[in-house]
Design an enzyme around this catalytic site. Sequence first.
Site, PDB file in Angstrom:
ATOM      1  N   GLN B 235      -8.588   0.556  11.178  1.00 43.28           N
ATOM      2  CA  GLN B 235      -7.473   0.988  10.341  1.00 43.28           C
ATOM      3  C   GLN B 235      -7.948   1.850   9.176  1.00 43.28           C
ATOM      4  O   GLN B 235      -7.135   2.458   8.495  1.00 43.28           O
ATOM      5  CB  GLN B 235      -6.700  -0.228   9.809  1.00 43.28           C
ATOM      6  CG  GLN B 235      -5.850  -0.919  10.873  1.00 43.28           C
ATOM      7  CD  GLN B 235      -5.059  -2.102  10.354  1.00 43.28           C
ATOM      8  OE1 GLN B 235      -5.271  -3.222  10.804  1.00 43.28           O
ATOM      9  NE2 GLN B 235      -4.148  -1.885   9.422  1.00 43.28           N
ATOM     10  N   ARG B 382       1.017  -7.260   8.296  1.00 43.01           N
ATOM     11  CA  ARG B 382       2.239  -6.462   8.126  1.00 43.01           C
ATOM     12  C   ARG B 382       2.853  -6.621   6.742  1.00 43.01           C
ATOM     13  O   ARG B 382       4.057  -6.840   6.580  1.00 43.01           O
ATOM     14  CB  ARG B 382       3.268  -6.788   9.196  1.00 43.01           C
ATOM     15  CG  ARG B 382       4.202  -5.579   9.387  1.00 43.01           C
ATOM     16  CD  ARG B 382       5.062  -5.651  10.609  1.00 43.01           C
ATOM     17  NE  ARG B 382       5.826  -4.421  10.711  1.00 43.01           N
ATOM     18  CZ  ARG B 382       6.145  -3.816  11.840  1.00 43.01           C
ATOM     19  NH1 ARG B 382       5.763  -4.338  12.976  1.00 43.01           N
ATOM     20  NH2 ARG B 382       6.839  -2.721  11.854  1.00 43.01           N
ATOM     21  N   CYS B 383       1.978  -6.552   5.741  1.00 39.91           N
ATOM     22  CA  CYS B 383       2.496  -6.564   4.377  1.00 39.91           C
ATOM     23  C   CYS B 383       1.430  -5.981   3.471  1.00 39.91           C
ATOM     24  O   CYS B 383       0.292  -5.838   3.857  1.00 39.91           O
ATOM     25  CB  CYS B 383       2.823  -7.982   3.918  1.00 39.91           C
ATOM     26  SG  CYS B 383       1.405  -9.075   3.786  1.00 39.91           S
ATOM     27  N   GLU B 758       6.296  -2.415   6.357  1.00 41.14           N
ATOM     28  CA  GLU B 758       6.026  -3.835   6.153  1.00 41.14           C
ATOM     29  C   GLU B 758       7.160  -4.574   5.482  1.00 41.14           C
ATOM     30  O   GLU B 758       7.247  -5.798   5.567  1.00 41.14           O
ATOM     31  CB  GLU B 758       4.727  -3.958   5.357  1.00 41.14           C
ATOM     32  CG  GLU B 758       3.575  -3.290   6.115  1.00 41.14           C
ATOM     33  CD  GLU B 758       2.310  -3.133   5.311  1.00 41.14           C
ATOM     34  OE1 GLU B 758       2.407  -3.038   4.086  1.00 41.14           O
ATOM     35  OE2 GLU B 758       1.229  -3.121   5.919  1.00 41.14           O
TER      36      GLU B 758
END
Lengths: 284, 804
Positions: B235, B382-383, B758
């Site tokens: 990522q 996802r945040c 997110e």
Amino acid sequence: MIPAAFEYYRPKDMASVLAILEEHGDDARVMAGGHSLIPMMKLRMADVPHLIDLQDIGGMSDIVIDADGIRIGALVTQADIIDDAKLTAAAPILREAALQIADPQVRYMGTVGGNVANGDPGNDMPGLMQCLDAVFTVVGPDGEREIPAREFYEAAYMTAREDDEVLTSVSIPPPTGGYAYEKQKRKIGDYATAAAAVQIVKGGGSCVSASIAMTNLSDTPVYSQAASDALVGTAVDDAALDAAVAAMLADIDPSEDNRGPIAFKKHVAGVILRRAIVRAWSRA
Amino acid sequence: MKDEVTREERVENLKGMGCSRKRVEDARFTQGKGNYVDDIKLDGMLFGDFVRSPYAHARIKSIDTTAALDVPGVLAVLTAADLEPLGLHWMPTLAGDKQMVLADGKVLFQGQEVAFVVAEDRYAAADGIELVEVDYEELPVIVDPFEALQSDVVLREDLDPKAPGAHGPRKHHNHIFTWEAGDKEPTQEVIDNAEVVAEESMYYHRTHPCPLETCGCVASMDKVNGKLTLWGTFQAPHAIRTVVSLISGIEEHNIRVISPDIGGGFGNKVGAYPGYVCSVVASIVTGKPVKWIEDRMDNLMTTAFARDYHMTGKISATKDGKITGLQCHVTADHGGFDACADPTKFPAGFMNICTGSYDIPTAYLEVDGVYTNKAPGGVSYRCSFRVTEAVYFIERMIEVLAIKLDMDAAELRRINFIKKEQFPYTAALGWEYDSGDYHTAWDKALKTVDYDGLRAEQSQRVEDFKAGRTRKLMGIGLSFFTEIVGAGPVKNCDILGLGMFDSCEIRIHPTGSAIARLGTISQGQGHATTFAQILASEIGLPADSITIEEGDTDTAPYGLGTYGSRSTPVAGAATAMAGRKIRAKAQMIAAYLLEVHDNDVEFDVDRFVVKGAPEKFKTMKEIAFAAYNQAIPGIEPGLEAVSYYDPPNMTYPFGAYVCVMDIDVDTGVPEIRRFYALDDCGTRINPMIIEGQVHGGLTEALAVALGQEIAYDDMGNCKTGTLMDFFLPTAWEVPNYETDYTVTPSPHHPIGAKGVGESPHVGGVPCFSNAVQDAFRAFGNTHTNMPHDHWRIWKTANDLGLHG
């Protein structure tokens, strides 16, 4: 998730299958859809040096319905069951149950024979076949023999089939009356938290006969004669439902897993059975 | 020249911002033509895989690799002893700790990497793994962080128990850090003297991002040229290059890191894993490319988990519901190594956003990080960094306070929201919220779902239940969240000392098409689609004529990668700024071509026009050609620009969610009847992609709230290592989502965008959870822990005596 090396066989006839089984004994296993065995091999929890694929054996993928009953070849898939209108007319519970097994991709590969022969207590077909009083035909070095589904399961993954025998078909007497297959699961593809297969025959407002089997609530499927008996002769009222549930609970022996503790499973088993009986009775 | 095309058509042709442009990535993904790490096949490539520990805590007495080396095709078996001379048997973590690459004398979690088998194919590697004999001596296992802080058992024998850690003093040999924000004494004082105080303890369970594609890499050391190429599921490819350089000693220009197509990340692919180090070493040792790809069990059991926060809170208010103070303590279970992926100064991420969307004058937060015998990680699934935990905490505390006040939870939120005119708003725990209009969003949400009608229906349902007419209860889940994304300003955000700016480099081709390269990397977000739209609007060339490229450190400008919803807030801003540089030069060229002064032309969609004479213009396409092919006095040939963008602040997207759920009290099965999600992510670049992101985030929120967990038994065995037990929802489990929006642009972002990928996860988890909890409110429930799977919901009903 990488299996150990194995020899792959794809014989054209049953005699060849039996010959390989005889030659390699415990080291050989037959495979139908492969949806139980292959993951076990990939996890190296099943050691199968000789893997015999049954897909090319003729005559094991037929569904025959006649006056004597229903005969389902061991290689018939769950998808075949779902798609067969005549079979659904003759035994609608089969389709209702098959639709609750795994997901479409698995159902295109997973077979009735593999599902009942593997002896996994999580599989749905064994309990269903006990409910329907099915008989399994196995063939071995000494020829064919028949084993009632209600006598087939001994313990988890332990069945009355000998290592050198192959399960070739399932025979079901024509079911009558109302039916229901009720299953609670956490998600698509999951084994049952609790599942119940019920067939009920109604006559003159009361229950003439009943058949009840439970799935994934013991190390084998559980055919509950006592629960069935509790309904016979009653109007399947609340008292009869209570009695059937109580009788079933005495027959199951669930264990704790990620689905929940024993008390929860017993409670859900009761709820699921009650719902299955009510639905079957409404269709009887 | 007469212009036949209307201005509207010219805008449409660009497919710029605000257009639901179809994703350009999907042609290859839907046809199986993606190029993922495991698709990479190189001549002579070898495969590596790990011998992993079956024990959660054990001493390693010996490792015998003889039998494994006898397996045909097995070329090498690396152990810590082999890596030690290179100084690579341990590696730094992103959290300032260090982590064993291969077990150095002991193991600290089940599945820990013990040896690396390198073979000609995967089968030989797997056979070799079976034959590596490791002699373990089992040690006492600690899976509970509270027990860890009391225990004499020392988990990290490599650390001096008296010496401070990366984040200050340690209280105990299994303690990692204490991190504080806000004012301790004043908050205590407010709470001590409050009219009403609500108190709750909650466990935000351990879970896992579980991307569809697991982690993996291919390392290829070219010994002739001294160049290392590393393809991987990264990522943050540039950060990986820098880390590889720092720990291997290979100069950065000799390392090329490539993130090809990535099948989902969700935070799982931010950090560095032992597999990367071992693949690089194995390639250097063998002189051949080495591939390592995790299987699903490896991924779930050993790569970075998320959450695992034990949170205790107190919230104080006046009798009429005005919140006066908030206190939060977290015991954070980090597992065997502190491998969280947070900005350096934030060992608990942005947990200090836990005052949420509310005007809370006084607050205090304290987080204790703890070692246990569990897998390391603590990533932001996802945040943005730990924001899900913060928002779950405050949205539960609000509900608990509403119960204490016997007040409607929607009304309690309304009277405590930060007001529109208070922005920019500085929260008690330090963050400056850039913008917001919470009341408008909340009112719109409640009106759309007919909130009052739902409450009336719920009251009727409770009556029906009590009268025996139904066995189903109805829950109304509310959540209002504020995210903090777009890390971040370099002045307070870095990872391993790397400032968290991002970048974009644009090259316009002579015929009027372009390529733009960014420091981020899409993992499914659709960057190639949306960044081209930003540029189309900025430089007036059609999005379809702009290629977006990311992930190759030899070509892309340096950037910190994609996580924490930072791509649009940071790289998106860089893209706009670089586009404006292009436009500025184009303006000079246009003016020259039109024979007017620079200031006499103005930009109009896809061209520069002479002010007051719109029939006199040069299109961007014409300007591009001229930039390369016409000698223009005082202007260099070419049309290129680069921007490195250091954001002045974070962005603060927000949203209002409502979930309506029916719960079967007897089986514990929840059925989601309705889910309404209003998101305000500022300027909307591609509404279709936003919709897709919201669906995805909500689905992962549903997963976490209703069943997804990484659970351990007392022996430290991971009980949820396969997708049979680890809940990954499919279309079957997911409801229809209704999406909606308001638009409150970020005042400091060049295009006003805030990031959205997110938000739905952050706001969704408390919304699903609150629905379950709310169903039981009428029967005395205040709080039950997630995940709300069937048996836990059943247990709630059972504990409340609802089973008769």
